[in-house]
Design an enzyme around this catalytic site. Structure first.
Site, mmCIF file in Angstrom:
data_model
loop_
_atom_site.group_PDB
_atom_site.id
_atom_site.type_symbol
_atom_site.label_atom_id
_atom_site.label_comp_id
_atom_site.label_asym_id
_atom_site.label_seq_id
_atom_site.Cartn_x
_atom_site.Cartn_y
_atom_site.Cartn_z
ATOM 1 N N GLU A 269 0.150 -0.946 5.673
ATOM 2 C CA GLU A 269 1.179 -0.431 6.565
ATOM 3 C C GLU A 269 1.048 1.069 6.760
ATOM 4 O OE1 GLU A 269 5.056 1.253 7.843
ATOM 5 O OE2 GLU A 269 3.951 1.641 5.976
ATOM 6 N N ASP B 263 0.842 -1.195 0.000
ATOM 7 C CA ASP B 263 0.000 0.000 0.000
ATOM 8 C C ASP B 263 0.877 1.245 0.000
ATOM 9 O OD1 ASP B 263 0.766 -0.666 2.711
ATOM 10 O OD2 ASP B 263 -0.600 0.899 3.383
#
Length: 450
Positions: free
Chosen positions: A155, A92
């Site tokens: 994250e 991400d």
């Protein structure tokens, strides 16, 4: 292929393919923040599965993470009795709003005149993904040890991976964990991060009035909540800008110095603006606490009117030093805030999160192997550096494998990568060197059999 020169040559030959892979990944806007389209995030997860399958990994799959996006996982066998190395990265990325001031399209990778590849996630952390890809390609099917892959999909936001890892220790047990989500001070200068500051956060709410009142009729005697909040926040720092809170720990950095020129370049401090704090620059950013006001609930200037505010809430983050206890440090911050009550105002403090700090055992055989691998790949001595960032997963991995080594490295150089900001970029040479270093590291760890 076991000598450093051969590995470096193989990494160089692989780079056109690695860059093509990186550019493909950057084009996927995998922002996992609430409110963003989840489809690109899921597409990115599938792309990472394909990436590692193309590198020769078998059994690569998506694992459902409760309440979060899936993680990519694989368990690749090695010789019997060999150690296990887990390679971590995340797929991400941070949002890339136009208001940040991008000079190119954030999700259309472009190589500029300086040779760097620009785009959101090019460094953080899709560079980590292609470093792992290149490493598996160079190792080939005859890996010298067991290799696990763990890539998470949230994250950058509220991660649910830590609880998942702790609930499934057998899946994630390893002798060494490679966290490919950080980097050196400057391109060409190998850096091994040996300490992470933790990150604790809370909110503080100040109340002074039952409702808004006219500032002309009542100002001067009735206390405004914003004014009280300013008084409270001012107590967090002394005249030098050092964070000064009773019970909050501080220390001294013993590793390589933080390069002031690198820090100025990376932090974008305006000309003439002074640094905060006292002591060495390394102490201030790696071994001293640092409080930041992340946000505040109050009217913006366009909506401001002539009233005294009855209530204001601020969110605070405090970076804490390696070796300290995150829960105790947050307790100290919250107790300090509660004790500050200008004009006997009401103060309410609430916990948001605790991210523990971490210090590497530099005597661990795997850490020594990591230093040797970096030296061989870069042809230069390794700098032991710290990081003000926190990686909460590290604490969970240490719970799963208390004796496991944590290797913190990557291609995100402090001076120019501009992670989380506009014009994020990565230097392809750093990716190439890290592929070589990581391959050498795994070969060395594989030779450390019982």
């Amino acid at each position: 292929m076991s000598d450093p020169q051969s590995i470096k040559e193989a990494a160089a030959e692989l780079m056109p393919e690695v860059i093509e892979r990186l550019e493909t990944l950057v084009r996927i806007p995998s922002v996992a923040f609430p409110g963003f389209d989840p489809e690109p995030v899921h597409a990115m997860g599938a792309a990472v599965v394909e990436l590692f399958e193309a590198a020769g990994a078998t059994g690569v799959r998506l694992l459902d993470v409760p309440d979060g996006y899936p993680c990519v996982y694989a368990d690749l066998p090695g010789p019997e009795g060999s150690p296990t190395v887990l390679l971590y990265a995340h797929y991400d990325v941070q949002p890339a709003p136009k208001s940040q001031g991008w000079t190119s399209e954030p999700f259309e990778p472009v190589t500029k005149d300086d040779g760097r590849i620009y785009g959101r996630g090019a460094a953080d952390d899709k560079s980590g993904l292609v470093i792992h890809y290149g490493t598996l390609k160079l190792l080939g099917p005859d890996r010298p040890c067991r290799v696990k892959i763990l890539v998470e999909g949230e994250e950058e936001t509220i991660s649910h991976l830590e609880a998942f890892v702790e609930a499934n220790p057998d899946l994630f047990a390893a002798d060494a964990y490679v966290i490919g989500d950080i980097g050196p001070q400057r391109v060409g200068r190998p850096g091994l991060t040996t300490a992470l500051r933790g990150d604790v956060a809370c909110t503080v709410t100040v109340r002074t009035l039952a409702n808004p009142v006219h500032s002309g009729m009542f100002g001067g005697a009735a206390p405004d909540a914003m004014t009280a909040m300013i008084r409270i926040l001012d107590t967090l720092h002394d005249e030098n800008g050092d964070t000064v809170i009773p019970g909050v720990d501080s220390g001294t950095w013993a590793g390589a110095d933080m390069d002031e020129e690198v820090y100025r370049d990376g932090s974008s401090i305006l000309p003439g603006v002074e640094f905060l704090g006292s002591g060495s620059l390394s102490d201030r950013i790696w071994m001293k606490p640092s409080v930041t006001v992340l946000g505040m609930d109050l009217p913006n200037t366009a909506e401001a009117s002539n009233v005294l505010l009855p209530e204001v809430t601020a969110k605070l983050s405090m970076r804490i030093v390696p070796g300290s206890d995150g829960d105790a440090q947050l307790d100290a911050l919250m107790a300090h805030l509660r004790s500050q009550r200008p004009w006997n105002c009401e103060v309410e403090v609430a916990k948001v999160k605790v991210g523990q700090p971490f210090a590497v055992d530099e005597g661990h055989p795997a850490i020594i192997a990591a230093n040797d691998a970096l030296t061989a790949a870069y042809g230069a001595p390794v700098e032991s550096i710290g990081s003000g960032a926190s990686i909460p997963l590290v604490a969970s991995l240490k719970k799963v494998a208390p004796d496991g080594a944590i290797v913190l490295w990557g291609a995100e150089d402090t001076a120019q990568s501009r992670i989380h900001a506009s014009d994020e970029s990565v230097d392809p040479g750093e990716i190439e060197r890290m592929i070589a270093a990581q391959t050498l590291f795994i070969q060395e760890v594989g030779s450390q059999r019982d």
